[in-house]
Design a protein around this motif. Structure first.
Motif, PDB file in Angstrom:
ATOM      1  N   PRO A 109      35.261  -1.033 -22.963  1.00 24.08           N
ATOM      2  CA  PRO A 109      35.395  -0.971 -21.497  1.00 24.08           C
ATOM      3  C   PRO A 109      34.170  -1.587 -20.812  1.00 24.08           C
ATOM      4  CG  PRO A 109      34.565   1.108 -22.318  1.00 24.08           C
ATOM      5  CD  PRO A 109      34.767   0.236 -23.539  1.00 24.08           C
ATOM      6  N   PHE A 110      34.305  -1.809 -19.502  1.00 21.78           N
ATOM      7  CA  PHE A 110      33.166  -2.235 -18.701  1.00 21.78           C
ATOM      8  C   PHE A 110      32.815  -1.121 -17.721  1.00 21.78           C
ATOM      9  CE2 PHE A 110      36.066  -2.802 -15.228  1.00 21.78           C
ATOM     10  CZ  PHE A 110      37.213  -3.380 -15.770  1.00 21.78           C
ATOM     11  N   GLU A 111      31.648  -1.215 -17.118  1.00 15.36           N
ATOM     12  CA  GLU A 111      31.248  -0.219 -16.127  1.00 15.36           C
ATOM     13  C   GLU A 111      31.626  -0.695 -14.725  1.00 15.36           C
ATOM     14  OE1 GLU A 111      27.292   1.189 -16.350  1.00 15.36           O
ATOM     15  OE2 GLU A 111      27.301   1.409 -18.532  1.00 15.36           O
ATOM     16  N   GLY A 112      31.957   0.260 -13.848  1.00 14.90           N
ATOM     17  CA  GLY A 112      32.339  -0.089 -12.481  1.00 14.90           C
ATOM     18  C   GLY A 112      33.791  -0.523 -12.391  1.00 14.90           C
ATOM     19  N   SER A 113      34.116  -1.256 -11.323  1.00 17.26           N
ATOM     20  CA  SER A 113      35.488  -1.713 -11.080  1.00 17.26           C
ATOM     21  C   SER A 113      35.514  -3.213 -10.836  1.00 17.26           C
ATOM     22  CB  SER A 113      36.077  -1.014  -9.843  1.00 17.26           C
ATOM     23  OG  SER A 113      36.306   0.347 -10.086  1.00 17.26           O
ATOM     24  N   THR A 136      31.047  -6.522 -11.681  1.00 24.32           N
ATOM     25  CA  THR A 136      31.798  -5.337 -11.283  1.00 24.32           C
ATOM     26  C   THR A 136      31.040  -4.633 -10.157  1.00 24.32           C
ATOM     27  OG1 THR A 136      30.751  -3.894 -12.915  1.00 24.32           O
ATOM     28  CG2 THR A 136      32.739  -5.080 -13.601  1.00 24.32           C
ATOM     29  N   GLN A 137      31.781  -3.816  -9.410  1.00 20.54           N
ATOM     30  CA  GLN A 137      31.235  -3.156  -8.235  1.00 20.54           C
ATOM     31  C   GLN A 137      31.628  -1.674  -8.247  1.00 20.54           C
ATOM     32  OE1 GLN A 137      29.353  -4.563  -5.744  1.00 20.54           O
ATOM     33  NE2 GLN A 137      29.353  -6.619  -6.652  1.00 20.54           N
ATOM     34  N   PRO A 138      31.028  -0.852  -7.374  1.00 18.35           N
ATOM     35  CA  PRO A 138      31.382   0.576  -7.336  1.00 18.35           C
ATOM     36  C   PRO A 138      32.830   0.807  -6.942  1.00 18.35           C
ATOM     37  CG  PRO A 138      29.298   0.171  -6.201  1.00 18.35           C
ATOM     38  CD  PRO A 138      29.905  -1.168  -6.485  1.00 18.35           C
ATOM     39  N   ASP A 139      33.368   1.953  -7.376  1.00 18.58           N
ATOM     40  CA  ASP A 139      34.765   2.300  -7.077  1.00 18.58           C
ATOM     41  C   ASP A 139      34.978   2.582  -5.604  1.00 18.58           C
ATOM     42  OD1 ASP A 139      34.829   4.265 -10.095  1.00 18.58           O
ATOM     43  OD2 ASP A 139      35.375   2.173  -9.796  1.00 18.58           O
ATOM     44  N   ASN A 140      33.955   3.136  -4.939  1.00 22.77           N
ATOM     45  CA  ASN A 140      34.157   3.717  -3.610  1.00 22.77           C
ATOM     46  C   ASN A 140      33.901   2.762  -2.457  1.00 22.77           C
ATOM     47  OD1 ASN A 140      31.434   3.497  -3.956  1.00 22.77           O
ATOM     48  ND2 ASN A 140      30.937   5.604  -3.417  1.00 22.77           N
ATOM     49  N   LEU A 141      33.912   1.455  -2.688  1.00 19.53           N
ATOM     50  CA  LEU A 141      33.735   0.529  -1.576  1.00 19.53           C
ATOM     51  C   LEU A 141      34.973   0.525  -0.693  1.00 19.53           C
ATOM     52  CD1 LEU A 141      32.071  -2.581  -3.283  1.00 19.53           C
ATOM     53  CD2 LEU A 141      30.976  -0.742  -2.019  1.00 19.53           C
ATOM     54  N   ALA A 142      34.784   0.172   0.586  1.00 16.62           N
ATOM     55  CA  ALA A 142      35.922   0.092   1.512  1.00 16.62           C
ATOM     56  C   ALA A 142      36.891  -0.986   1.040  1.00 16.62           C
ATOM     57  CB  ALA A 142      35.419  -0.237   2.922  1.00 16.62           C
ATOM     58  N   ARG A 146      34.055  -6.692  -0.674  1.00 21.44           N
ATOM     59  CA  ARG A 146      34.058  -7.312  -2.000  1.00 21.44           C
ATOM     60  C   ARG A 146      32.830  -6.910  -2.800  1.00 21.44           C
ATOM     61  NH1 ARG A 146      35.063 -13.616  -0.907  1.00 21.44           N
ATOM     62  NH2 ARG A 146      33.644 -13.229   0.812  1.00 21.44           N
ATOM     63  N   GLY A 147      31.896  -6.222  -2.154  1.00 19.85           N
ATOM     64  CA  GLY A 147      30.648  -5.873  -2.808  1.00 19.85           C
ATOM     65  C   GLY A 147      29.567  -6.894  -2.493  1.00 19.85           C
ATOM     66  N   SER A 148      28.364  -6.619  -2.938  1.00 24.29           N
ATOM     67  CA  SER A 148      27.225  -7.484  -2.636  1.00 24.29           C
ATOM     68  C   SER A 148      26.268  -7.508  -3.810  1.00 24.29           C
ATOM     69  CB  SER A 148      26.498  -6.961  -1.400  1.00 24.29           C
ATOM     70  OG  SER A 148      25.892  -5.705  -1.684  1.00 24.29           O
ATOM     71  N   ASN A 149      25.198  -8.297  -3.686  1.00 25.41           N
ATOM     72  CA  ASN A 149      24.168  -8.319  -4.723  1.00 25.41           C
ATOM     73  C   ASN A 149      23.582  -6.934  -4.957  1.00 25.41           C
ATOM     74  OD1 ASN A 149      24.529 -11.034  -4.946  1.00 25.41           O
ATOM     75  ND2 ASN A 149      22.638 -11.624  -3.926  1.00 25.41           N
ATOM     76  N   GLU A 150      23.462  -6.159  -3.869  1.00 28.34           N
ATOM     77  CA  GLU A 150      22.808  -4.854  -3.959  1.00 28.34           C
ATOM     78  C   GLU A 150      23.703  -3.775  -4.555  1.00 28.34           C
ATOM     79  OE1 GLU A 150      19.604  -6.592  -3.101  1.00 28.34           O
ATOM     80  OE2 GLU A 150      19.562  -4.425  -3.372  1.00 28.34           O
ATOM     81  N   THR A 151      25.008  -4.041  -4.659  1.00 28.31           N
ATOM     82  CA  THR A 151      25.919  -3.038  -5.234  1.00 28.31           C
ATOM     83  C   THR A 151      26.463  -3.469  -6.600  1.00 28.31           C
ATOM     84  OG1 THR A 151      27.783  -4.013  -4.010  1.00 28.31           O
ATOM     85  CG2 THR A 151      26.612  -2.166  -2.968  1.00 28.31           C
ATOM     86  N   ALA A 152      26.076  -4.649  -7.097  1.00 23.43           N
ATOM     87  CA  ALA A 152      26.573  -5.147  -8.383  1.00 23.43           C
ATOM     88  C   ALA A 152      26.152  -4.214  -9.520  1.00 23.43           C
ATOM     89  CB  ALA A 152      26.065  -6.557  -8.638  1.00 23.43           C
ATOM     90  N   ILE A 153      27.052  -4.014 -10.502  1.00 27.42           N
ATOM     91  CA  ILE A 153      26.813  -3.064 -11.591  1.00 27.42           C
ATOM     92  C   ILE A 153      26.720  -3.748 -12.952  1.00 27.42           C
ATOM     93  CG2 ILE A 153      27.849  -1.130 -12.869  1.00 27.42           C
ATOM     94  CD1 ILE A 153      29.063  -0.177 -10.260  1.00 27.42           C
TER      95      ILE A 153
END
Length: 873
Positions: A28-32, A73-79, A83-90
């Motif tokens: 698996p990978f981490e995040g979504s 991948t990015q966090p599950d709980n984004l609106a 699409r996510g950002s550099n600061e939320t990348a996992i």
């Protein structure tokens, strides 16, 4: 790639999307994983165990949407809009290259001419790609790491960004050596097209074709990290220092103006070098410096370049004290108007930089105020020059450190607040007149044919400023069963059964009301125990959290202040006609204004000044008795009548089950309709051409029917379907059609009362005068003067109570110039108002003398004054 490892079709024969995802991101990978649609501007999230759902969704949507997947991948709980950002990348599995073809893109850049050239350059690069696809207009090449980068800290993200940036530089340099350019796509949140989908940008869909897929190709993360340049090997960055305005310093500082202008040819070396320390920090400093330096007979371009870099790197800009005392420039400095208020000439040309946290200048108003955006609180502020020059006021806009860094004082650790205030005022003047109609709040909007979702994520726009004081989170949630919501309304006992479908259409258009050209309103009425409250509850549930729900006691001013520049639906329960008639009329008038696209509505600011917002909202009213509506109200509000229910227990059970079901879906309905927002107006337009009758009524019906169709089918109806829908709803359309003329009198009066004088509408000044005469405690000295100057007077008591308008009043011609009521047509219009009367004798006016006049009942004036106004004026 090497000849032993060709790039044309290796590994593509058995390519599958699910296998590609498992191989590239890992299992698996981490995040979504985030899949984004260019058409809907919405993002879908998929965890490691949801790859089959991702593949299924892509297959269902690829024929009508451009689909992109995020590299990291990015966090599950984004609106759902994020699409996510550099600061939320996992989790970063590798790097990407986006190589455009010159034949497919009209650009001044030297892109590779076609696919063959681009692919050849990819093959000859020192690192071999894991995957290559042709998007129709270019190549996407993925380079997979031997192990993913897990970004669990800010330090890890910075390291990942540095690796990606360094890799992108190498690839760009490889293309540059061949004479071609590629775009920099080294950000961690980069997206690329989902393989085996379609590119819809150019009209005819183009297949996104996999042309290389080699599982063996990997990049060594350890080798890449060893290859990173040392932090101190980066070339010095001078761009951020180039902020000051050279021409402004020339005008304001006599010394600088002399040695960079007429005196440049004869400048001595110390003064020339001192000017260099300032010019080096100006916009376009290199060119300006060489321009005036070349006038000197001893000019040498290479030596001048060395001096320029030294002046920038070795010390700061030359100070006023040094220029005056060390260089002997008393003849310039003694007469300087800025002496004592600045420490260096550089401050005269500093362009105010608000950064991410400082107040942003937006312009100025005709009342003498300056408009600022507070980016932290996300509100608009109107400030006077006196306020902006005050230390306490500026500290309320940004912290001490912000001002100290940008406007340092003479003493270490202090701030020059006067210079800060002057810089902000100058920036506001440079921005020009402030237009509040360019401010947009939360909601769904339409800009240049594109749907804009403003619910908390940053929105970039060259035309509008999108504000979001408090974000509105929407969850992805389960798919919403639109058919169940449509069928739910059939359980109620409507006088006209087709109103169930029209009510469903209103709920479909309400979440996206700001993106529509016309917004109809709905009014559900009927006796007690007919289901009005239940419908209000259902509407509040499915429209949560976008809807503003209130009761019938709300005032027009309260609604305006709560809504502000937002575009959100408003639900008003118990909107009964036995309440204050004027209050209800004011709210209905507000609803009329909200129907059209860009009608400005005056809104009082905390300072008591009038600010005008473009009101885009839709109302749902519910009441037992809907009396008191004007023809203009009825042309914009669809009336849905309920009858007493028949106490059917089975129906009651189904309604209760539906209510519980809808409550469990959270914001799924809003998300569902936001994803379809771009289809609703085209659907309404397709239906409108098959309708007949009054234009406004056609607009109401086509939007309701079209929104309902899109909610159920997820597409625009064909011409045959649109024609069939028009025929199906023909009985309901005919029943709702009202043979009403345009309410000319009411609209004429609205225009008059909203005319702004000295910062307030005329309706406000008339209400001030009424309150004064009725001894309500307001003593506005200016009200009588302003009212009289427009050929009006107030008679607040007695049988002939009302405000009088003199026939032929000259100021009225200015008010109505360029409107349908110009050239005294306003006189005929206001005489048609309900309750308007003609006094039997001429009326004495303060400015015009005795004149024939029209009297208008006081009920047409606002009950309350604009907020923030205190007497005496």
């Amino acid at each position: 790639m090497s000849d032993d490892n060709p790039a044309d079709d290796s590994g593509t024969a058995n390519f599958s999307l699910s296998g590609f995802i498992s191989e590239f991101w890992g299992s698996p990978f981490e995040g979504s994983l985030k899949v984004w649609s260019r058409q809907t501007k919405m993002t879908s999230s998929y965890g490691p165990g949801e790859i089959p759902r991702l593949v299924c969704d892509v297959e269902a949507r690829k024929f009508s949407e451009d689909l992109y997947v995020g590299l990291s991948t990015q966090p599950d709980n984004l609106a759902p809009t994020a699409r996510g950002s550099n600061e939320t990348a996992i989790w970063l599995p590798g790097f990407i290259a986006d190589i455009d073809f010159a034949v497919a893109k009209n650009s001044a850049k030297q892109y590779p001419p076609d696919s063959d050239m681009a692919l050849g350059l990819v093959r000859s690069f020192e690192f071999q790609p894991y995957f290559v696809q042709n998007t129709g207009n270019g190549l996407h090449a993925l380079f997979k790491l031997d192990k993913p980068i897990v970004m669990d800290s800010r330090e890890a993200r910075r390291r990942a960004q540095a690796l990606s940036r360094n890799f992108a530089r190498k690839l760009a340099a490889h293309f540059q050596r061949a004479g071609y350019e590629i775009d920099n796509v080294s950000d961690l949140a980069r997206v690329f097209r989902v393989p085996m989908t379609f590119n819809h940008k150019s009209g005819t869909p183009k297949s996104v074709a996999v042309i290389a897929h080699n599982l063996e190709n990997r990049l060594s993360l350890a080798d890449l990290e060893r290859d990173l340049p040392a932090a101190d090997s980066e070339p010095p960055k001078t761009v951020s220092a180039n902020r000051a305005d050279h021409s402004t310093i020339q005008q304001e500082c006599a010394w600088y103006g002399h040695y960079t202008g007429d005196g440049a040819a004869s400048a001595d070396e110390p003064n020339w070098y001192a000017t260099t320390s300032i010019t080096a920090r100006c916009k376009d400093g290199d060119r300006l410096f060489h321009g005036y330096s070349a006038q000197h007979p001893g000019y040498n371009a290479r030596e001048a370049d060395k001096k320029l870099r030294r002046a920038l790197e070795e010390a700061g800009p030359r100070t006023c004290d040094s220029i005056c005392s060390e260089l002997g420039n008393e003849r310039f400095c003694d007469a300087c108007p800025h002496r004592g208020s600045i420490t260096s000439p550089i401050q005269l040309g500093m362009v105010y930089d608000p950064g991410p946290f400082g107040p942003r200048p937006l312009g100025y108003t005709k009342e003498g105020h300056y408009a600022l955006l507070d980016p932290v609180r996300k509100i608009i502020i109107l400030a006077s020059a006196q306020q902006l020059l005050a230390e306490q006021y500026l500290l309320g806009l940004a912290e001490t450190g912000f001002w100290r860094r940008r406007f340092p004082g003479k003493k270490h650790g202090t701030s020059n607040f006067k210079a800060a205030g002057e810089a902000i005022i100058k920036a506001c003047r440079r921005a020009g007149p402030f237009n509040p109609l360019h401010i947009r709040g939360r909601g769904i909007w339409l800009e240049n044919g594109k749907v804009i979702v403003n619910l908390g994520q940053p929105v970039e726009s060259a035309k509008f400023l999108y504000l979001c004081f408090e974000s509105i989170p929407l969850d992805d949630g389960p798919n919403f069963n639109a058919h169940r919501l449509r069928d739910h309304f059939r359980h109620y006992n409507w006088r006209n059964s087709q109103d169930a479908g029209l009510m469903f259409g209103w709920l479909a258009m309400a979440p996206i009301c700001g993106a529509l050209v016309w917004r109809p309103h709905a009014f559900v009425y009927g006796p007690a125990r007919s289901g009005k409250t239940t419908i209000h509850t259902i509407a509040s549930t499915v429209l949560s959290p976008l809807a503003i729900s209130a009761d019938g006691q709300s005032t027009e001013a309260g609604i305006r202040q709560t809504l502000g520049p937002d575009s959100l639906p408003i639900l008003l329960d118990e909107f009964e006609s036995d309440q204050n008639g004027s209050t209800l009329r004011n709210i209905l008038r507000l609803a009329r204004s909200a129907s059209s696209a860009d009608t400005p509505v005056l809104k009082g600011t905390p300072e008591g000044k009038a600010m005008s917002f473009s009101l885009r909202t839709t109302f749902l009213f519910s009441a037992i008795n809907p009396r008191g509506m004007s023809p203009a109200d009825q042309s914009r509000i669809s009336m849905f009548e309920l009858l007493m229910h028949e106490n059917d227990r089975e129906v009651a059970r189904r309604i209760a089950e539906d209510e519980a079901y809808f409550r469990s879906k959270g914001s799924a309905w809003c998300s569902h309709m936001i994803g379809l927002a771009h289809l609703v107006q085209p659907a309404a337009d397709a239906i409108d051409i098959h309708l007949t009758g009054d234009r406004r009524h056609r607009q109401n019906m086509s939007i309701l029917i079209g929104a309902g169709f899109v909610a159920l089918n997820g597409r625009v109806p064909t011409d045959e379907e649109a024609k069939a829908l028009a025929a199906e709803y023909a009985p309901a359309i005919e029943r709702h059609a009202l043979e009403v003329e345009r309410d000319d009198a009411q609209e004429c009066l609205d225009h008059l009362l909203s005319h702004v004088v000295d910062g307030y509408p005329l309706g406000h000044w008339l209400a001030c005068l009424r309150d004064e005469q009725q001894r309500r405690g307001n003593d506005f000295a200016a009200a009588e003067r302003i009212v009289a100057s427009y050929g009006m007077r107030m008679n607040a008591e007695g049988e002939a109570a009302g405000f009088y308008v003199a026939n032929g009043a000259p100021a009225m011609e200015e008010v109505f110039r360029g409107t349908p009521w110009a050239q005294r047509a306003w006189e005929r219009a206001i005489r048609k108002l309900d309750g308007a009367f003609t006094p039997p004798n001429p009326v004495q006016f303060k400015v015009l003398g005795k004149k024939r006049a029209t009297g208008i009942p006081l009920a047409y004036l606002p009950d309350e004054l604009l907020p923030g106004v205190e007497g005496p004026f």
